[in-house]
Design a protein around this motif. Structure first.
Motif, PDB file in Angstrom:
ATOM      1  N   UNK A  27       6.045  19.473  -3.382  1.00  0.00           N
ATOM      2  CA  UNK A  27       6.962  18.490  -2.797  1.00  0.00           C
ATOM      3  C   UNK A  27       6.272  17.624  -1.755  1.00  0.00           C
ATOM      4  N   UNK A  28       4.954  17.671  -1.721  1.00  0.00           N
ATOM      5  CA  UNK A  28       4.177  16.911  -0.748  1.00  0.00           C
ATOM      6  C   UNK A  28       3.072  16.127  -1.454  1.00  0.00           C
ATOM      7  N   UNK A  29       2.859  14.886  -1.004  1.00  0.00           N
ATOM      8  CA  UNK A  29       1.772  14.056  -1.549  1.00  0.00           C
ATOM      9  C   UNK A  29       0.971  13.512  -0.375  1.00  0.00           C
ATOM     10  N   UNK A  30      -0.339  13.744  -0.340  1.00  0.00           N
ATOM     11  CA  UNK A  30      -1.177  13.250   0.767  1.00  0.00           C
ATOM     12  C   UNK A  30      -1.200  11.724   0.819  1.00  0.00           C
ATOM     13  N   UNK A  31      -1.340  11.193   2.020  1.00  0.00           N
ATOM     14  CA  UNK A  31      -1.416   9.751   2.223  1.00  0.00           C
ATOM     15  C   UNK A  31      -2.860   9.326   2.466  1.00  0.00           C
ATOM     16  N   UNK A  32      -3.142   8.059   2.222  1.00  0.00           N
ATOM     17  CA  UNK A  32      -4.483   7.554   2.494  1.00  0.00           C
ATOM     18  C   UNK A  32      -4.478   6.766   3.804  1.00  0.00           C
ATOM     19  N   UNK A  33      -5.652   6.606   4.386  1.00  0.00           N
ATOM     20  CA  UNK A  33      -5.792   6.056   5.737  1.00  0.00           C
ATOM     21  C   UNK A  33      -5.207   4.662   5.921  1.00  0.00           C
ATOM     22  N   UNK A  34      -5.421   3.790   4.958  1.00  0.00           N
ATOM     23  CA  UNK A  34      -5.046   2.386   5.135  1.00  0.00           C
ATOM     24  C   UNK A  34      -3.540   2.128   5.051  1.00  0.00           C
ATOM     25  N   UNK A  35      -2.784   3.135   4.651  1.00  0.00           N
ATOM     26  CA  UNK A  35      -1.336   2.956   4.498  1.00  0.00           C
ATOM     27  C   UNK A  35      -0.648   3.045   5.857  1.00  0.00           C
ATOM     28  N   UNK A  36      -0.045   1.941   6.285  1.00  0.00           N
ATOM     29  CA  UNK A  36       0.661   1.914   7.568  1.00  0.00           C
ATOM     30  C   UNK A  36       1.720   3.014   7.598  1.00  0.00           C
ATOM     31  N   UNK A  37       1.734   3.807   8.661  1.00  0.00           N
ATOM     32  CA  UNK A  37       2.598   4.992   8.728  1.00  0.00           C
ATOM     33  C   UNK A  37       4.074   4.611   8.794  1.00  0.00           C
ATOM     34  N   UNK A  38       4.381   3.461   9.402  1.00  0.00           N
ATOM     35  CA  UNK A  38       5.785   3.026   9.446  1.00  0.00           C
ATOM     36  C   UNK A  38       6.268   2.643   8.046  1.00  0.00           C
ATOM     37  N   UNK A  39       5.414   1.994   7.289  1.00  0.00           N
ATOM     38  CA  UNK A  39       5.750   1.635   5.915  1.00  0.00           C
ATOM     39  C   UNK A  39       5.840   2.883   5.044  1.00  0.00           C
ATOM     40  N   UNK A  40       4.959   3.832   5.292  1.00  0.00           N
ATOM     41  CA  UNK A  40       4.966   5.082   4.521  1.00  0.00           C
ATOM     42  C   UNK A  40       6.286   5.824   4.672  1.00  0.00           C
ATOM     43  N   UNK A  41       6.994   5.583   5.775  1.00  0.00           N
ATOM     44  CA  UNK A  41       8.258   6.278   6.025  1.00  0.00           C
ATOM     45  C   UNK A  41       9.279   6.036   4.925  1.00  0.00           C
ATOM     46  N   UNK A  42       9.238   4.857   4.273  1.00  0.00           N
ATOM     47  CA  UNK A  42      10.216   4.595   3.202  1.00  0.00           C
ATOM     48  C   UNK A  42       9.552   4.568   1.821  1.00  0.00           C
ATOM     49  N   UNK A  43       8.489   5.352   1.643  1.00  0.00           N
ATOM     50  CA  UNK A  43       7.857   5.454   0.324  1.00  0.00           C
ATOM     51  C   UNK A  43       8.826   5.992  -0.728  1.00  0.00           C
ATOM     52  N   UNK A  44       9.807   6.759  -0.301  1.00  0.00           N
ATOM     53  CA  UNK A  44      10.786   7.268  -1.267  1.00  0.00           C
ATOM     54  C   UNK A  44      11.489   6.122  -1.965  1.00  0.00           C
ATOM     55  N   UNK A  45      11.888   5.099  -1.201  1.00  0.00           N
ATOM     56  CA  UNK A  45      12.557   3.947  -1.799  1.00  0.00           C
ATOM     57  C   UNK A  45      11.605   3.200  -2.735  1.00  0.00           C
ATOM     58  N   UNK A  46      10.346   3.084  -2.354  1.00  0.00           N
ATOM     59  CA  UNK A  46       9.354   2.434  -3.217  1.00  0.00           C
ATOM     60  C   UNK A  46       9.205   3.239  -4.511  1.00  0.00           C
ATOM     61  N   UNK A  47       9.237   4.564  -4.399  1.00  0.00           N
ATOM     62  CA  UNK A  47       9.096   5.411  -5.588  1.00  0.00           C
ATOM     63  C   UNK A  47      10.300   5.272  -6.520  1.00  0.00           C
ATOM     64  N   UNK A  48      11.474   4.969  -5.960  1.00  0.00           N
ATOM     65  CA  UNK A  48      12.663   4.739  -6.784  1.00  0.00           C
ATOM     66  C   UNK A  48      12.469   3.486  -7.638  1.00  0.00           C
ATOM     67  N   UNK A  49      11.949   2.419  -7.007  1.00  0.00           N
ATOM     68  CA  UNK A  49      11.648   1.189  -7.761  1.00  0.00           C
ATOM     69  C   UNK A  49      10.563   1.458  -8.799  1.00  0.00           C
ATOM     70  N   UNK A  50       9.557   2.240  -8.417  1.00  0.00           N
ATOM     71  CA  UNK A  50       8.477   2.580  -9.350  1.00  0.00           C
ATOM     72  C   UNK A  50       9.028   3.342 -10.553  1.00  0.00           C
ATOM     73  N   UNK A  51       9.930   4.264 -10.305  1.00  0.00           N
ATOM     74  CA  UNK A  51      10.545   5.035 -11.392  1.00  0.00           C
ATOM     75  C   UNK A  51      11.306   4.116 -12.346  1.00  0.00           C
TER      76      UNK A  51
END
Length: 341
Positions: A127-151
């Motif tokens: 249930x965990x996916x590592x993040x990479x350095x260049x990804x802004x942490x504030x933007x990473x907070x809503x990666x779930x919503x981005x993953x919904x669009x990706x799905x």
């Protein structure tokens, strides 16, 4: 150890609950760092769900969008301090013909199961996916919503025909913005056309090819496929307009959530041979695909960064309430909580 869980007990009212947890398990212990408020969280907070639903699901910890930091991993697969995105979907079985987010047995955080508003979250490794350095942490907070669009786009790729000269996106909110930027990068040869309600919001979509206000769509506009990202009461009009504009045998991807049933002109769906399909939530594969995509297309990150409109520091329960109130009056973007409670 005693873990503090911050739960919504009634609309507008949060309370802290103390839950005993043991570190002698196979779960990874995560300290939430940045969380993002979703429309679904707001519907619970504002009491806009049906009374029977609220009675069944509350009290409950909200928030299903967030990133955290590894505190302890009994298997040492993750490093202490490593930033990770947390997957809210929790499947308890596997079906070769069904994605994990559609299994009726799966649990979902902040929907009948405690979300990420906790001192520590105990999670399975998958249930965990590592993040990479260049990804802004504030933007990473809503990666779930981005993953919904990706799905939704992944399903679109399987269900739509190959002619994708013009793809329409209805909805000028957060989901429409994210879906549009992903489509423009995944189908660079396609013309991505936005159909929005508010001119000021449409101006944020600097990467699209063309846009129309929904009350002024020319009669000769045609599209091959469409994404409905409106939801709520507006989804009915959006679907009606899509059916009018779409070419025969096109596909309509439904992503917007509506609490009430909406009418659909099935006569024209049949007459045009339209494929209409829905997508909801996301699973591990979608999160992995999203992180990989952003790592390979870092220019997209700067566009997603524009969605962060408020960052609220959370030191106590009053701050949580303040963040939800602030999010209500925000006409655009995402409210991010810096979790320091």
């Amino acid at each position: 150890m005693i873990n503090q869980v911050y739960r919504l007990v009634y609309p507008g009212q949060f309370e802290v609950t103390y839950k005993p947890r043991t570190i002698n398990s196979d779960k990874v212990i995560i300290r939430p760092k940045f969380l993002s408020v979703c429309n679904a969280d707001q519907r619970y907070y504002q009491g806009k769900r049906d009374a029977s639903v609220l009675e069944k699901k509350l009290p409950m910890s909200l928030i299903h969008e967030g990133v955290g930091e590894v505190v302890y991993d009994p298997k040492e697969e993750f490093e202490v301090g490593q930033p990770v995105v947390m997957i809210p979907n929790l499947p308890i079985e596997q079906d070769d013909h069904m994605d994990e987010n559609y299994l009726r047995s799966s649990r979902f955080r902040s929907s009948g199961y405690d979300g990420f508003m906790q001192d520590y979250v105990f999670m399975r490794h998958d249930r965990l996916v590592p993040l990479f350095k260049e990804l802004d942490i504030h933007t990473a907070a809503f990666l779930e919503l981005v993953s919904v669009a990706m799905h939704g786009i992944t399903r679109f790729n399987f269900k739509s025909h190959d002619r994708k000269q013009t793809i329409g996106v209805w909805g000028d909110g957060n989901l429409g913005y994210i879906t549009s930027i992903l489509l423009k990068n995944k189908y660079p040869e396609s013309e991505v056309v936005l159909f929005g309600k508010t001119k000021r919001k449409i101006e944020y979509f600097t990467f699209i090819d063309k846009s129309y206000l929904i009350n002024n769509i020319p009669s000769d506009v045609e599209i091959d496929h469409a994404f409905e990202c409106v939801g709520g009461l507006g989804s009915e009009m959006a679907i009606e307009q899509i059916i009018d504009c779409i070419k025969p045998q096109g596909s309509i991807s439904l992503l917007g959530v509506s609490e009430d049933p909406v009418e659909i002109n099935t006569r024209m769906v049949l007459e045009k041979g339209i494929t209409l399909f829905g997508s909801s939530r996301s699973g591990r594969n979608d999160f992995v695909d999203t992180v990989d995509f952003l790592e390979q297309n870092k220019e997209v990150i700067s566009y997603l960064n524009h969605l962060v409109t408020k960052v609220v520091t959370i030191n106590n329960i009053d701050d949580i309430r303040h963040a939800f109130e602030e999010d209500q009056v925000s006409a655009w973007g995402k409210t991010v909580l810096e979790w320091k409670i």
